[in-house]
Design a protein around this motif. Structure first.
Motif, PDB file in Angstrom:
ATOM      1  N   ALA A 116       0.817  -1.215   0.000  1.00 25.30           N
ATOM      2  CA  ALA A 116       0.000   0.000   0.000  1.00 25.30           C
ATOM      3  C   ALA A 116       0.853   1.267   0.000  1.00 25.30           C
ATOM      4  N   LYS A 117       2.136   1.100   0.255  1.00 22.18           N
ATOM      5  CA  LYS A 117       3.031   2.260   0.258  1.00 22.18           C
ATOM      6  C   LYS A 117       3.027   2.958  -1.111  1.00 22.18           C
ATOM      7  N   PHE A 118       2.837   2.167  -2.153  1.00 24.61           N
ATOM      8  CA  PHE A 118       2.938   2.720  -3.505  1.00 24.61           C
ATOM      9  C   PHE A 118       1.594   3.149  -4.091  1.00 24.61           C
ATOM     10  N   ILE A 251      -0.587   5.674  -7.572  1.00 24.15           N
ATOM     11  CA  ILE A 251      -0.832   6.880  -6.762  1.00 24.15           C
ATOM     12  C   ILE A 251      -1.132   6.445  -5.335  1.00 24.15           C
ATOM     13  N   ASP A 252      -0.376   6.973  -4.380  1.00 27.54           N
ATOM     14  CA  ASP A 252      -0.595   6.548  -2.993  1.00 27.54           C
ATOM     15  C   ASP A 252      -1.674   7.405  -2.333  1.00 27.54           C
ATOM     16  N   ALA A 253      -1.942   7.110  -1.051  1.00 21.36           N
ATOM     17  CA  ALA A 253      -3.058   7.761  -0.359  1.00 21.36           C
ATOM     18  C   ALA A 253      -2.854   9.277  -0.288  1.00 21.36           C
ATOM     19  N   ALA A 254      -1.591   9.723  -0.297  1.00 22.41           N
ATOM     20  CA  ALA A 254      -1.330  11.167  -0.209  1.00 22.41           C
ATOM     21  C   ALA A 254      -1.269  11.812  -1.589  1.00 22.41           C
ATOM     22  N   GLY A 255      -1.459  11.008  -2.634  1.00 19.84           N
ATOM     23  CA  GLY A 255      -1.449  11.570  -3.991  1.00 19.84           C
ATOM     24  C   GLY A 255      -0.094  11.514  -4.664  1.00 19.84           C
ATOM     25  N   ALA A 256       0.912  10.947  -3.993  1.00 20.79           N
ATOM     26  CA  ALA A 256       2.246  10.881  -4.607  1.00 20.79           C
ATOM     27  C   ALA A 256       2.260   9.834  -5.730  1.00 20.79           C
ATOM     28  N   VAL A 257       2.995  10.155  -6.792  1.00 17.32           N
ATOM     29  CA  VAL A 257       3.012   9.292  -7.978  1.00 17.32           C
ATOM     30  C   VAL A 257       4.313   8.491  -8.026  1.00 17.32           C
ATOM     31  N   THR A 258       4.183   7.181  -8.323  1.00 15.87           N
ATOM     32  CA  THR A 258       5.351   6.355  -8.626  1.00 15.87           C
ATOM     33  C   THR A 258       5.171   5.822 -10.030  1.00 15.87           C
ATOM     34  N   TYR A 259       6.223   5.878 -10.830  1.00 14.24           N
ATOM     35  CA  TYR A 259       6.174   5.312 -12.185  1.00 14.24           C
ATOM     36  C   TYR A 259       6.617   3.860 -12.089  1.00 14.24           C
ATOM     37  N   VAL A 260       5.824   2.951 -12.626  1.00 10.12           N
ATOM     38  CA  VAL A 260       6.116   1.531 -12.403  1.00 10.12           C
ATOM     39  C   VAL A 260       6.068   0.716 -13.689  1.00 10.12           C
ATOM     40  N   LYS A 261       6.837  -0.355 -13.654  1.00  8.73           N
ATOM     41  CA  LYS A 261       6.706  -1.451 -14.615  1.00  8.73           C
ATOM     42  C   LYS A 261       6.206  -2.647 -13.811  1.00  8.73           C
ATOM     43  N   TRP A 262       5.240  -3.380 -14.374  1.00 13.97           N
ATOM     44  CA  TRP A 262       4.683  -4.562 -13.695  1.00 13.97           C
ATOM     45  C   TRP A 262       5.448  -5.818 -14.116  1.00 13.97           C
ATOM     46  N   GLY A 370      -5.919   4.599  -7.674  1.00 12.81           N
ATOM     47  CA  GLY A 370      -4.575   4.227  -7.226  1.00 12.81           C
ATOM     48  C   GLY A 370      -3.693   3.737  -8.366  1.00 12.81           C
ATOM     49  N   ILE A 371      -4.311   3.520  -9.554  1.00 12.70           N
ATOM     50  CA  ILE A 371      -3.558   3.067 -10.736  1.00 12.70           C
ATOM     51  C   ILE A 371      -3.945   3.971 -11.898  1.00 12.70           C
ATOM     52  N   ASP A 372      -2.965   4.403 -12.677  1.00 10.30           N
ATOM     53  CA  ASP A 372      -3.301   5.296 -13.793  1.00 10.30           C
ATOM     54  C   ASP A 372      -2.330   5.076 -14.947  1.00 10.30           C
ATOM     55  N   GLU A 443     -21.809  10.560  -7.536  1.00 13.63           N
ATOM     56  CA  GLU A 443     -20.348  10.612  -7.549  1.00 13.63           C
ATOM     57  C   GLU A 443     -19.801  10.591  -6.118  1.00 13.63           C
ATOM     58  N   SER A 444     -18.553  10.139  -6.012  1.00 13.62           N
ATOM     59  CA  SER A 444     -17.936  10.109  -4.691  1.00 13.62           C
ATOM     60  C   SER A 444     -16.539  10.717  -4.789  1.00 13.62           C
ATOM     61  N   ALA A 445     -16.179  11.443  -3.755  1.00 10.84           N
ATOM     62  CA  ALA A 445     -14.853  12.072  -3.750  1.00 10.84           C
ATOM     63  C   ALA A 445     -13.751  11.020  -3.805  1.00 10.84           C
ATOM     64  N   SER A 446     -14.042   9.801  -3.330  1.00 14.06           N
ATOM     65  CA  SER A 446     -13.009   8.759  -3.334  1.00 14.06           C
ATOM     66  C   SER A 446     -12.993   7.969  -4.649  1.00 14.06           C
ATOM     67  N   GLY A 447     -13.825   8.387  -5.579  1.00  9.71           N
ATOM     68  CA  GLY A 447     -13.866   7.668  -6.860  1.00  9.71           C
ATOM     69  C   GLY A 447     -12.615   7.898  -7.683  1.00  9.71           C
ATOM     70  N   PHE A 448     -12.522   7.205  -8.810  1.00 13.58           N
ATOM     71  CA  PHE A 448     -11.341   7.333  -9.664  1.00 13.58           C
ATOM     72  C   PHE A 448     -11.225   8.759 -10.190  1.00 13.58           C
ATOM     73  N   ALA A 449     -10.088   9.375  -9.997  1.00 15.09           N
ATOM     74  CA  ALA A 449      -9.835  10.706 -10.558  1.00 15.09           C
ATOM     75  C   ALA A 449      -8.500  10.631 -11.286  1.00 15.09           C
ATOM     76  N   THR A 450      -8.495  11.075 -12.514  1.00 21.50           N
ATOM     77  CA  THR A 450      -7.260  10.982 -13.293  1.00 21.50           C
ATOM     78  C   THR A 450      -6.139  11.759 -12.624  1.00 21.50           C
ATOM     79  N   GLU A 451      -5.002  11.119 -12.523  1.00 25.24           N
ATOM     80  CA  GLU A 451      -3.823  11.758 -11.943  1.00 25.24           C
ATOM     81  C   GLU A 451      -3.246  12.666 -13.041  1.00 25.24           C
ATOM     82  N   PRO A 452      -3.245  13.966 -12.816  1.00 20.97           N
ATOM     83  CA  PRO A 452      -3.009  14.865 -13.940  1.00 20.97           C
ATOM     84  C   PRO A 452      -1.556  14.998 -14.394  1.00 20.97           C
ATOM     85  N   ALA A 453      -0.607  14.577 -13.556  1.00 18.48           N
ATOM     86  CA  ALA A 453       0.791  14.867 -13.908  1.00 18.48           C
ATOM     87  C   ALA A 453       1.206  14.164 -15.193  1.00 18.48           C
TER      88      ALA A 453
END
Ligand code: HDE
Length: 728
Positions: A116-118, A251-262, A370-372, A443-453
């Motif tokens: 969940a860190k990521f 995207i973590d709970a605080a909104g921080a972005v990590t770029y990942v390969k699966w 949490g995934i984008d 709609e819900s505030a916790s719903g999927f929102a595109t991470e804009p970066a």
């Protein structure tokens, strides 16, 4: 008037003399039909289902269509017949244009602590939660009925039914792709599929159109190296790695972005077969991979994979020596190690192949909070394609209602109607905003929102049809791949290129490809040209960017990291009358203790009699169970049976192929003439077998194939150092 030939004979058969399938109906059903109706009712009460039409009408005769007289024309009013045939006529749906041939299984995923860190994705939050998954493996080029072991990429698509919606990780068993922009995908697939004027070859890249296209697409060079490597002929679907290919964002709970390969890594280790073996397996068992997955899961040997990520900050993604948006590049594990975040176990074979494996609809655009996505131009194109293809294949916009596609979490919205709608939507309100349904979905505030970066170098500009200059190096990682292989794997790659290009009829395509191989790595180019008898004929190709000398990435080699194991592997034991039952029993016990299975092969399917007279049933005859379907073999016939085996070409082939495919062979002394006839030369993988030496045999089998044997056996490139590499 048509003549009626003896109507009374066929009209009134007796139950005893006519098989049920041939029974003709009595033309006038009076008392007997009442009687049968009564029978139907009684059977239903007893809980034994009654055969009905799709409307639920009980059927009294499912053996004969309704006719005017026993030999007369069939009547249109036979609604049961028409319904049954119409349904049959429509039983097939359009097969997938790519990945048509697939096998799938149900299972579950459990996150590791720390995942969940990521990402705030719900399925990564709690290690105790088992998220259901459905995973489909596939080949790419062939049709749904094609063989399992062509040289091809394997699809590795996982649907996670998470508590916040379905997440589909739709990847392959190779971490890079042929093309950089999705607009070239139809061209790539047209080129690899059977040629349109002749309708062949099915499921093979070894033909002109494929090599014509890729030889004109330098960006495909890195992927070609993988496709010509052993990765493209896996031993088992349980033994493939999986990759998401594109860079994604977490995207973590605080909104921080990590770029990942699966990354998926199989618990059994990655393993491949050799090409000659693959060719023969395709004949011996077309369903080799499907059967293997089915057998393992139904036997309770559940395959498992660890899910990992390579995690980069935005700064690290920007600083990486290639563009992380370029799907023809990988990120070496030595630079960014894998971080394990969970484990998938497949523990249930589907109930029905069509309903589940065929109708499952994957989509890289099925993501959860949490995934984008990133702006990888291949991924962007896929985000359009997969919905479009489901509309065609599954007949309309309600494919999400099929049980295999339905989320296992609540799902509410105001979408309505459409072809084959299953849900009976209630109420007056089918729009939003509304005030008439205050308890309706909102709609819900916790719903999927595109991470804009977006990555820094990727700011919007003019509308252009351009390829980023950062995508322009097409050869450096291809060379890195070559340098990362063991000598055996390099020989396999050189031989695969030689095989495929030798199937290409157009000389100019061959020479163009040889030119690319020279750029990738002169040693490779020289070896392939030499093996083709075309030394010195390569085109001169100048890369757009100078090729960089990257450090090898040992993690890319399968053989370099192969575990010493026979877990999940299969040992074939060839017996014939007079065999030593104690030796066979010991081999079985020792192999099973290591997680392997043992199958018995004998001249006759009824089995063979041991020296003590007891019979052991066979799983295969010799020709029905050739040694290609086993990982290691034992040759243990009784002495008296050996002369018969020497006269049987399939027995000689059985041994010759096991040796030729570098397998470990345990052999009882009496069988030596058979080995001699098959041209087997004693080496570290030929183990004299008696009751005492079984542990030594198992140890040798765990070490895998005897690759040192290969250069003595098979060309055209035997792994001999190439002619002196030319200076670039
Ligand atoms: Fe696919 N791909 N693909 N693909 N793909 C399909 O979707 C497409 C690509 C992959 O088991 C189709 O439902 C485009 C890369 C898998 O059902 C279709 C492009 C990767 C599966 C489609 C790609 C994949 C598919 C056909 C270039 C690895 C099988 C049927 C932009 C990351 C899923 C369907 C299953 C299936 C389009 C490239 C993996 C036509 C346009 C790269 C595993 O929508």
């Amino acid at each position: 008037m048509p003549t009626r030939a003896k109507p009374e004979k066929s009209a009134a058969p007796t139950k005893s003399d006519t098989p049920r399938t041939e029974r003709a109906p009595a033309p006038a059903k009076t008392a007997s039909s009442v009687g049968e109706g009564g029978e139907l009712h009684q059977r239903a009460v007893a809980g034994d289902p009654v055969l009905t039409t799709n409307q639920g009408t009980p059927v009294s005769d499912d053996q004969n269509s309704l006719k005017v007289g026993a030999r007369g024309p069939t009547l249109l009013e036979d609604f049961h017949f028409r319904e049954k045939i119409t349904h049959f006529d429509h039983e097939r749906i359009p097969e997938r244009i790519v990945h048509a041939r697939g096998s799938a299984a149900h299972g579950f995923f459990q996150a590791y602590p720390g995942a969940a860190k990521f990402s705030k994705a719900a399925f990564l939050a709690d290690p105790k939660v088992k998220t259901p998954v459905f995973t489909r493996f596939s080949t790419v080029a062939g049709g749904a009925g094609s063989v399992d072991l062509p040289r091809d990429v394997r699809g590795f698509a996982v649907k996670f039914y998470t508590s916040e919606g379905n997440f589909d990780l739709v990847g392959n068993n190779i971490p890079v792709f042929f093309i950089q922009d999705s607009i070239k995908f139809p061209d790539l697939i047209h080129a690899v599929k059977m040629e349109p004027d002749r309708g062949f070859p099915q499921n093979a890249s070894a033909h002109d159109t494929f090599w014509d296209f890729v030889s004109l697409m330098p960006e495909s060079m890195h992927m070609l190296m993988w496709a010509m490597s052993d990765r493209a002929i896996p031993r088992s679907l349980r033994m493939i790695e999986g990759f998401g290919i594109h860079t994604f964002k977490l995207i973590d709970a605080a909104g921080a972005v990590t770029y990942v390969k699966w990354h998926w890594r199989p618990a059994l280790g990655a393993q491949s077969v050799v090409w000659d073996e693959a060719v023969k397996i395709c004949g011996a068992d077309q369903d080799f991979h499907r059967r293997d997955l089915f057998a393992a899961i139904t036997a309770g040997a559940f395959p498992a994979w660890e899910l990992s990520i390579q995690a980069l900050t935005e700064a690290q993604a920007e600083a990486f020596e290639f563009d992380v948006l370029d799907p023809t590049k990988l990120i070496p594990e030595e630079q960014y190690p894998l971080i394990p975040i969970g484990k998938m176990t497949l523990d249930r074979w589907p109930e029905n192949f069509f309903a589940e494996t065929e109708q499952v609809a994957f989509h890289p655009g099925h993501v959860v909070p949490g995934i984008d996505f990133t702006d990888d131009p291949l991924l962007q194109g896929r985000l359009f394609s997969y919905t479009d293809t489901q509309l065609k294949r599954l007949g309309g916009p309600n494919f999400h209602e099929l049980p295999i596609n339905r989320p296992k979490c609540p799902m509410h919205n105001f979408q309505r109607d459409g072809m084959a709608r299953q849900d009976v939507d209630r109420g007056r309100v089918s729009y939003e905003p509304n005030s008439l349904a205050p308890r309706g979905p909102r709609e819900s505030a916790s719903g999927f929102a595109t991470e804009p970066a977006i990555l820094d170098g990727n700011r919007p500009g003019d509308k252009v049809r351009l390829r980023s200059a950062t995508f322009a190096d097409h050869y450096s990682q291809a060379r890195m791949f070559w340098k990362s292989m063991t000598p055996t794997e390099r020989t396999h790659i050189a031989n695969a290129f030689t095989f495929e290009l030798s199937k290409v009829e157009t000389i100019a395509i061959r020479t163009r490809m040889l030119g690319h191989l020279n750029v990738i790595e002169p040693e490779l180019g020289a070896r392939v040209a030499d093996a083709m008898g075309m030394a010195g004929q390569a085109d001169a190709i100048t890369p757009a960017r100078p090729v960089m000398e990257l450090a090898p990435s040992p993690a890319l080699s399968i053989l370099g990291k192969a575990p010493a194991t026979i877990d999940g592997r299969k040992i074939g034991v060839l017996i014939a009358d007079g065999f030593d039952a104690a030796v066979v029993a010991r081999v079985r016990a020792a192999a099973e203790a290591e997680g392997a299975t043992v199958e018995i092969v004998a001249p006759k399917i009824g089995g063979a009699a041991a020296a003590d007279g007891k019979k052991l049933a066979a799983d295969h005859t010799i020709s029905g169970g050739p040694s290609v379907i086993f990982d290691a073999v034992v040759v243990a016939p009784g002495a008296a049976a050996v002369p018969d085996l020497l006269a049987d070409a399939s027995a000689i082939d059985w041994v010759r192929d096991a040796f030729g495919h570098c397998k470990v062979i345990g052999v009882v002394a009496a069988a030596q003439p058979l080995l001699d006839r098959a041209g087997v030369v004693s080496d570290a993988g030929v183990i004299p077998l008696d009751a005492k030496s079984v542990p030594a045999y198992i140890t040798a089998a765990k070490a895998g194939r005897i690759w040192s044997r290969e250069p003595t056996l098979r060309g055209p490139d035997r792994g001999v150092p190439a002619p002196a590499p030319k200076k670039r």
